[in-house]
Design a protein around this motif. Sequence first.
Motif, PDB file in Angstrom:
ATOM      1  N   ARG A 231       0.838  -1.206   0.000  1.00 30.66           N
ATOM      2  CA  ARG A 231       0.000   0.000   0.000  1.00 30.66           C
ATOM      3  C   ARG A 231       0.869   1.252   0.000  1.00 30.66           C
ATOM      4  N   PRO A 232       1.560   1.532  -1.127  1.00 27.74           N
ATOM      5  CA  PRO A 232       2.486   2.678  -1.148  1.00 27.74           C
ATOM      6  C   PRO A 232       1.793   3.999  -0.828  1.00 27.74           C
ATOM      7  N   SER A 233       0.486   4.053  -1.001  1.00 33.81           N
ATOM      8  CA  SER A 233      -0.220   5.318  -0.730  1.00 33.81           C
ATOM      9  C   SER A 233      -0.157   5.694   0.757  1.00 33.81           C
ATOM     10  N   GLU A 234       0.233   4.743   1.624  1.00 29.69           N
ATOM     11  CA  GLU A 234       0.307   5.040   3.061  1.00 29.69           C
ATOM     12  C   GLU A 234       1.670   5.621   3.478  1.00 29.69           C
ATOM     13  N   LYS A 235       2.591   5.751   2.492  1.00 32.93           N
ATOM     14  CA  LYS A 235       3.948   6.186   2.852  1.00 32.93           C
ATOM     15  C   LYS A 235       3.978   7.585   3.472  1.00 32.93           C
ATOM     16  N   ALA A 236       3.086   8.438   3.026  1.00 32.84           N
ATOM     17  CA  ALA A 236       3.096   9.803   3.564  1.00 32.84           C
ATOM     18  C   ALA A 236       2.768   9.784   5.067  1.00 32.84           C
TER      19      ALA A 236
END
Length: 254
Positions: A231-236
């Motif tokens: 889930r790269p969108s959670e990196k922030a």
Amino acid sequence: MSATDPEARRVNYLRTMGITAWVRRDRVIEDQPVEAKPERQSPSAATPAPGSASTTSSAPPQATPVNELDWASLQAAVAACQLCALSQTRTTTVFGVGAAAADWMVIGEAPGAEEDRRGEPFVGRAGQLLDAMLAGVSQSRSTAYIANVIKCRPPNNRDPSAEEAACCAPYLERQIELIQPRVILAVGRVSAQRLLGQDVPVGRLRGRVHHFGPRNTPLVVTYHPAYLLRRPSEKAKVWRDLLLARSVLEAETG
Ligand code: URA
């Protein structure tokens, strides 16, 4: 723009983590080298020794409680541990890596296949991402200390059982006591729930400062790097958690 410029650091971090970083056209940001703090002390080599676990020739004749072991004896006790069935299937124990007097302690779940072979935590793809996360706050696997809740690989990467976690708990608690980190970063559900004793999803534990143990060590929860790979969108959010952990240290030193 200098390496200490917060905007440059943010953009470099986001790039390293594979997140699109929007930059004003009048601010060109080049890749910056990561500043690493000097290593304070390396954990010493292991000699087989006691815990409430097992004994060897160089060890005191009577079993020493785990919470009284020094670093080398603790390493040896983990290496010799047979308290649970994971000892039958492991290739090697995974004690931890880093500076024995680190300010940052990162605690993950348990070794995977690669870690089980190499005896070092977080050496697979998730480990590379963890390295990038740490680099974003000027840390590395030699300035921080990285360990797991569980020291042996659970077969097929299953979740560790409560009994296995209970067997390993004194080892981790003693590591924390000897290192005395100034902040703990608990990565992932198993680590966060185990350290905080709360059966709550990571999404509800992250984003604030908890405290752990007798020293009330500040503890920040964030997502596991393996989850971020899915889930790269959670990196922030992880970046915000890292900044929160760093702000704890900065607040302490003024
Ligand atoms: N995941 C963890 O939680 N720890 C490791 O050491 C490797 C993968």
